[in-house]
Design a protein around this motif. Sequence first.
Motif, PDB file in Angstrom:
ATOM      1  N   GLU A   1       0.836  -1.186   0.000  1.00 56.85           N
ATOM      2  CA  GLU A   1       0.000   0.000   0.000  1.00 56.85           C
ATOM      3  C   GLU A   1       0.885   1.256   0.000  1.00 56.85           C
ATOM      4  O   GLU A   1       1.744   1.426   0.867  1.00 56.85           O
ATOM      5  CB  GLU A   1      -0.914   0.005   1.226  1.00 56.85           C
ATOM      6  CG  GLU A   1      -1.944  -1.108   1.241  1.00 56.85           C
ATOM      7  CD  GLU A   1      -2.946  -0.986   0.103  1.00 56.85           C
ATOM      8  OE1 GLU A   1      -3.390   0.158  -0.175  1.00 56.85           O
ATOM      9  OE2 GLU A   1      -3.268  -2.019  -0.508  1.00 56.85           O
ATOM     10  N   LEU A   2       0.666   2.120  -0.966  1.00 60.05           N
ATOM     11  CA  LEU A   2       1.453   3.341  -1.098  1.00 60.05           C
ATOM     12  C   LEU A   2       0.546   4.549  -0.865  1.00 60.05           C
ATOM     13  O   LEU A   2      -0.482   4.693  -1.552  1.00 60.05           O
ATOM     14  CB  LEU A   2       2.077   3.421  -2.493  1.00 60.05           C
ATOM     15  CG  LEU A   2       2.948   2.219  -2.904  1.00 60.05           C
ATOM     16  CD1 LEU A   2       3.374   2.352  -4.355  1.00 60.05           C
ATOM     17  CD2 LEU A   2       4.155   2.089  -1.986  1.00 60.05           C
TER      18      LEU A   2
ATOM     19  N   ILE B   1       6.506   6.913  -2.538  1.00 57.54           N
ATOM     20  CA  ILE B   1       7.228   5.644  -2.709  1.00 57.54           C
ATOM     21  C   ILE B   1       8.473   5.571  -1.831  1.00 57.54           C
ATOM     22  O   ILE B   1       9.347   4.751  -2.055  1.00 57.54           O
ATOM     23  CB  ILE B   1       7.634   5.439  -4.179  1.00 57.54           C
ATOM     24  CG1 ILE B   1       8.531   6.585  -4.663  1.00 57.54           C
ATOM     25  CG2 ILE B   1       6.393   5.311  -5.075  1.00 57.54           C
ATOM     26  CD1 ILE B   1       9.172   6.340  -6.008  1.00 57.54           C
ATOM     27  N   ARG B   2       8.554   6.454  -0.817  1.00 54.02           N
ATOM     28  CA  ARG B   2       9.780   6.517  -0.017  1.00 54.02           C
ATOM     29  C   ARG B   2      10.120   5.204   0.675  1.00 54.02           C
ATOM     30  O   ARG B   2      11.289   4.878   0.881  1.00 54.02           O
ATOM     31  CB  ARG B   2       9.665   7.644   1.009  1.00 54.02           C
ATOM     32  CG  ARG B   2       9.831   9.039   0.419  1.00 54.02           C
ATOM     33  CD  ARG B   2       9.600  10.115   1.442  1.00 54.02           C
ATOM     34  NE  ARG B   2       8.194  10.208   1.826  1.00 54.02           N
ATOM     35  CZ  ARG B   2       7.692  11.128   2.663  1.00 54.02           C
ATOM     36  NH1 ARG B   2       8.501  12.007   3.223  1.00 54.02           N
ATOM     37  NH2 ARG B   2       6.396  11.162   2.941  1.00 54.02           N
ATOM     38  N   LYS B   3       9.122   4.403   1.045  1.00 54.74           N
ATOM     39  CA  LYS B   3       9.380   3.164   1.773  1.00 54.74           C
ATOM     40  C   LYS B   3       9.363   1.937   0.848  1.00 54.74           C
ATOM     41  O   LYS B   3       9.455   0.807   1.315  1.00 54.74           O
ATOM     42  CB  LYS B   3       8.342   2.995   2.876  1.00 54.74           C
ATOM     43  CG  LYS B   3       8.406   4.076   3.954  1.00 54.74           C
ATOM     44  CD  LYS B   3       7.359   3.842   5.035  1.00 54.74           C
ATOM     45  CE  LYS B   3       7.417   4.927   6.108  1.00 54.74           C
ATOM     46  NZ  LYS B   3       6.389   4.728   7.174  1.00 54.74           N
TER      47      LYS B   3
ATOM     48  N   PHE C   1      13.438  -0.541  -6.800  1.00 59.72           N
ATOM     49  CA  PHE C   1      13.486   0.890  -7.083  1.00 59.72           C
ATOM     50  C   PHE C   1      12.456   1.226  -8.157  1.00 59.72           C
ATOM     51  O   PHE C   1      11.954   0.332  -8.862  1.00 59.72           O
ATOM     52  CB  PHE C   1      14.876   1.306  -7.585  1.00 59.72           C
ATOM     53  CG  PHE C   1      15.947   1.255  -6.541  1.00 59.72           C
ATOM     54  CD1 PHE C   1      15.838   1.989  -5.374  1.00 59.72           C
ATOM     55  CD2 PHE C   1      17.085   0.483  -6.736  1.00 59.72           C
ATOM     56  CE1 PHE C   1      16.841   1.953  -4.416  1.00 59.72           C
ATOM     57  CE2 PHE C   1      18.096   0.434  -5.784  1.00 59.72           C
ATOM     58  CZ  PHE C   1      17.965   1.181  -4.618  1.00 59.72           C
ATOM     59  N   THR C   2      12.183   2.488  -8.301  1.00 56.61           N
ATOM     60  CA  THR C   2      11.418   2.955  -9.451  1.00 56.61           C
ATOM     61  C   THR C   2      12.403   3.463 -10.505  1.00 56.61           C
ATOM     62  O   THR C   2      13.519   3.856 -10.172  1.00 56.61           O
ATOM     63  CB  THR C   2      10.452   4.093  -9.074  1.00 56.61           C
ATOM     64  OG1 THR C   2      11.195   5.187  -8.524  1.00 56.61           O
ATOM     65  CG2 THR C   2       9.425   3.610  -8.064  1.00 56.61           C
ATOM     66  N   TYR C   3      11.962   3.452 -11.769  1.00 51.71           N
ATOM     67  CA  TYR C   3      12.819   3.876 -12.876  1.00 51.71           C
ATOM     68  C   TYR C   3      12.119   5.010 -13.617  1.00 51.71           C
ATOM     69  O   TYR C   3      11.088   4.809 -14.251  1.00 51.71           O
ATOM     70  CB  TYR C   3      13.079   2.698 -13.815  1.00 51.71           C
ATOM     71  CG  TYR C   3      13.971   3.024 -14.992  1.00 51.71           C
ATOM     72  CD1 TYR C   3      15.300   3.392 -14.808  1.00 51.71           C
ATOM     73  CD2 TYR C   3      13.485   2.947 -16.299  1.00 51.71           C
ATOM     74  CE1 TYR C   3      16.123   3.682 -15.885  1.00 51.71           C
ATOM     75  CE2 TYR C   3      14.304   3.235 -17.385  1.00 51.71           C
ATOM     76  CZ  TYR C   3      15.620   3.605 -17.169  1.00 51.71           C
ATOM     77  OH  TYR C   3      16.436   3.898 -18.236  1.00 51.71           O
TER      78      TYR C   3
ATOM     79  N   GLY D   1      15.027  11.369 -16.019  1.00 52.90           N
ATOM     80  CA  GLY D   1      14.617  12.748 -16.274  1.00 52.90           C
ATOM     81  C   GLY D   1      13.527  13.261 -15.367  1.00 52.90           C
ATOM     82  O   GLY D   1      13.010  14.370 -15.586  1.00 52.90           O
ATOM     83  N   PHE D   2      13.151  12.500 -14.343  1.00 51.64           N
ATOM     84  CA  PHE D   2      12.097  12.941 -13.413  1.00 51.64           C
ATOM     85  C   PHE D   2      10.807  13.301 -14.153  1.00 51.64           C
ATOM     86  O   PHE D   2      10.113  14.246 -13.795  1.00 51.64           O
ATOM     87  CB  PHE D   2      12.556  14.153 -12.605  1.00 51.64           C
ATOM     88  CG  PHE D   2      13.545  13.843 -11.519  1.00 51.64           C
ATOM     89  CD1 PHE D   2      13.845  12.543 -11.170  1.00 51.64           C
ATOM     90  CD2 PHE D   2      14.195  14.861 -10.847  1.00 51.64           C
ATOM     91  CE1 PHE D   2      14.765  12.253 -10.178  1.00 51.64           C
ATOM     92  CE2 PHE D   2      15.114  14.590  -9.842  1.00 51.64           C
ATOM     93  CZ  PHE D   2      15.405  13.271  -9.508  1.00 51.64           C
ATOM     94  N   THR D   3      10.474  12.559 -15.204  1.00 56.35           N
ATOM     95  CA  THR D   3       9.288  12.914 -15.981  1.00 56.35           C
ATOM     96  C   THR D   3       7.991  12.691 -15.215  1.00 56.35           C
ATOM     97  O   THR D   3       6.968  13.310 -15.526  1.00 56.35           O
ATOM     98  CB  THR D   3       9.244  12.100 -17.285  1.00 56.35           C
ATOM     99  OG1 THR D   3       9.291  10.701 -16.967  1.00 56.35           O
ATOM    100  CG2 THR D   3      10.419  12.467 -18.187  1.00 56.35           C
ATOM    101  N   SER D   4       8.027  11.803 -14.207  1.00 55.63           N
ATOM    102  CA  SER D   4       6.835  11.548 -13.399  1.00 55.63           C
ATOM    103  C   SER D   4       7.161  11.556 -11.910  1.00 55.63           C
ATOM    104  O   SER D   4       6.471  10.926 -11.113  1.00 55.63           O
ATOM    105  CB  SER D   4       6.210  10.195 -13.777  1.00 55.63           C
ATOM    106  OG  SER D   4       5.827  10.161 -15.125  1.00 55.63           O
ATOM    107  N   THR D   5       8.240  12.249 -11.550  1.00 54.62           N
ATOM    108  CA  THR D   5       8.719  12.207 -10.176  1.00 54.62           C
ATOM    109  C   THR D   5       8.878  13.614  -9.611  1.00 54.62           C
ATOM    110  O   THR D   5       9.458  14.487 -10.259  1.00 54.62           O
ATOM    111  CB  THR D   5      10.073  11.473 -10.083  1.00 54.62           C
ATOM    112  OG1 THR D   5       9.904  10.133 -10.550  1.00 54.62           O
ATOM    113  CG2 THR D   5      10.588  11.447  -8.657  1.00 54.62           C
ATOM    114  N   ALA D   6       8.374  13.831  -8.405  1.00 56.57           N
ATOM    115  CA  ALA D   6       8.619  15.060  -7.656  1.00 56.57           C
ATOM    116  C   ALA D   6       9.660  14.747  -6.593  1.00 56.57           C
ATOM    117  O   ALA D   6       9.510  13.794  -5.834  1.00 56.57           O
ATOM    118  CB  ALA D   6       7.332  15.559  -7.000  1.00 56.57           C
TER     119      ALA D   6
END
Length: 280
Positions: A18-19, A33-35, A43-45, A48-53
Amino acid sequence: MTETQKSATLTLNGENYELPIFSPTAGPDVVDIRKLYAQAGVFTYDPGFTSTASCDSTITYIDRDKGELLHRGYPIDQLASKSHYLEVCYLLLYGELPTAAQLEDFETRVTRHTMVHEQMHNFFRGFRRDAHPMATLVGVVGAMSAFYHDSLDVTDPWQREVAAVRLIAKLPTIAAMAYKYSIGQPFVYPRNDLDYAANFLHMCFSVPAEEYHVNPILSRAMDRILTLHADHEQNASTSTVRLASSSGANPFACIAAGIACLWGPAHGGANQACQEMLKE
């Protein structure tokens, strides 16, 4: 951002994770997704941080599809038409528009710090005359850490504020000096009787041999250009500065790293490419 009652479920190798989902004041919801690595070992991939803050920020919001740019919630068109650059700097730094007294104090602090240390003049002379101005800026801004030892601790809020005011005040002087050096003309000292944009133009284009009067139309245009470029959210140079500062590096070194990133043709260098295209 505030945590919502919603969550996202990730199923991996038969296990559910659960996120939490957070809702920002502007823009789409985000999945925390820190935990994820600690719980699921993955990990997430996202190149370019296209979907990441990468952080929680209330400074700037951009919606490229809508052509929307907000500084602390204020639309950029309102700021460009009704405000000026130093007032926008205050807004970005402190989170709210200043009162008349606060603005006067801020403008005074910036104006009184526009001169650079006289020994920095000698530093410029170590560069070739045909050096790219961004190369000069990277070197000179980084060298500010050798001159202003009372504002190097990035963990101290007061020292960060002093460094920010110094950078806002001195970067036009340094940029103008880089330009003057490249064309073989003498450096022009800043003038405290001119506003921020007019002072920059005066340092760039005046010469000791004759009087120079700044065109108010050009001064206003320059002020709007600076306002429009004041902050562009989580772009490449901003991310570079944040990454450098995460190591505890001093503010001047961090900004020098950001300038180096801005130099790239896919970032600020695109402006240079547009200018060269127009000349052709």
